[in-house]
Design a protein around this motif. Sequence first.
Motif, PDB file in Angstrom:
ATOM      1  N   PHE A   1       0.967  -1.032  -0.295  1.00  0.00           N
ATOM      2  CA  PHE A   1       0.677   0.143   0.418  1.00  0.00           C
ATOM      3  C   PHE A   1       0.864   1.573   0.048  1.00  0.00           C
ATOM      4  O   PHE A   1       1.694   1.060   1.256  1.00  0.00           O
ATOM      5  CB  PHE A   1      -1.343   0.125   1.131  1.00  0.00           C
TER       6      PHE A   1
ATOM      7  N   ARG B   1       3.727   1.177   2.949  1.00  0.00           N
ATOM      8  CA  ARG B   1       3.255  -0.930   4.028  1.00  0.00           C
ATOM      9  C   ARG B   1       2.929  -2.191   4.055  1.00  0.00           C
ATOM     10  O   ARG B   1       2.282  -1.693   2.335  1.00  0.00           O
ATOM     11  CB  ARG B   1       2.575  -0.322   5.304  1.00  0.00           C
TER      12      ARG B   1
ATOM     13  N   VAL C   1      -1.653  -0.942  -3.976  1.00  0.00           N
ATOM     14  CA  VAL C   1      -2.641  -0.349  -3.834  1.00  0.00           C
ATOM     15  C   VAL C   1      -2.485   1.100  -3.220  1.00  0.00           C
ATOM     16  O   VAL C   1      -1.525   1.608  -2.674  1.00  0.00           O
ATOM     17  CB  VAL C   1      -3.003  -0.534  -2.418  1.00  0.00           C
ATOM     18  N   ARG C   2      -3.302   2.053  -4.007  1.00  0.00           N
ATOM     19  CA  ARG C   2      -2.485   3.137  -3.986  1.00  0.00           C
ATOM     20  C   ARG C   2      -3.627   4.118  -3.030  1.00  0.00           C
ATOM     21  O   ARG C   2      -5.259   3.864  -3.152  1.00  0.00           O
ATOM     22  CB  ARG C   2      -2.155   4.147  -5.135  1.00  0.00           C
TER      23      ARG C   2
END
Lengths: 153, 153
Positions: free
Chosen positions: A107, A116, A143-144
């Motif tokens: 992420f 993370r 994932v952003r």
Amino acid sequence: MAAARKKNLRTEDASPSAPQALAERLERHGVRPSAQRVAIASYVLGTEDHPSADQVWARVKERFPMVSRATVYNTLRHFTEKGLLRELVLAEGRQVFDPVMEPHHHFVDDTTGAIRDIPWNALKVAKIDELEGLDVREYMVVVRGVARGARKG
Amino acid sequence: MAAARKKNLRTEDASPSAPQALAERLERHGVRPSAQRVAIASYVLGTEDHPSADQVWARVKERFPMVSRATVYNTLRHFTEKGLLRELVLAEGRQVFDPVMEPHHHFVDDTTGAIRDIPWNALKVAKIDELEGLDVREYMVVVRGVARGARKG
DNA sequence: TGATGAATTTAGACTAAGTCCAATCTTCGG
DNA sequence: CCGAAGATTGGACTTAGTCTAAATTCATCA
């Protein structure tokens, strides 16, 4: 004789970052455990920050002021080659390093840039085997967005 | 009057890369369609190569020798801001640009560095909504490995 | 049609990340 | 103890990305 003893590094508790444990770990991976390398390992092999090389250098210099930038770059590359670290392309303008060798996702926070880990099983990617014409060596979900809550800093 | 006509750019067939069609598309996105921008758009908005900024510059210079590096960087940023392009972090040491704005995944070839799109529905990511504490803006699967077959080049 | 202001482009300086090199230092085996 | 190999250092170099001032271009208005 172990480098830790020769350089008068005290053996602390048996946490993974105790210098002697680290020196042994480096040796098991075919890395000669010089004092500089143990210092670098002490930070980078135990952090969740996904730092860049220059961030590692800045951090290690706090306790090891003479360590040179070339040594840090050389050592990070060596650790990567020896399977102690992963070098990832997740941040703009720099490579980042990740000590967690088991597969996992990432992420990336839009507001802070912080990276993370996301546990492998927190997400499921279906149909990866159906990608025709591709020999898959590895994959991960990136994932952003924005992290909520305490971690925001 | 449309920039394309003013600059004596010939109207070619109505493919998306015809200068006039491109100029109109740029205008619809709030981008003033100067000759340099149309030339940059002609390549970068129609390529599947995921080029870096300097690769775009090299390519556009072939047909537009005077275009400057700063113009290319400025234009790519402008296109990104106006929703015509995406800027991705997929390759070591550089940002790459992707004209496909709809969600999709990526494959990065270990041997060539080539990046290719994977259709969104070719993979399924389950449990993305169960990531606690994260406001997800976007996600994609990044697959790394080796491409087999004709595309190898 | 000309003036004006804003936008764009240009050439190149500057910054930062990553690499490379020669000299020096350190370590280890013979 | 010595020599060879490995490691570290200081800093030069390269490249990607940004920034700046000057010049150019374009659109609008009188």
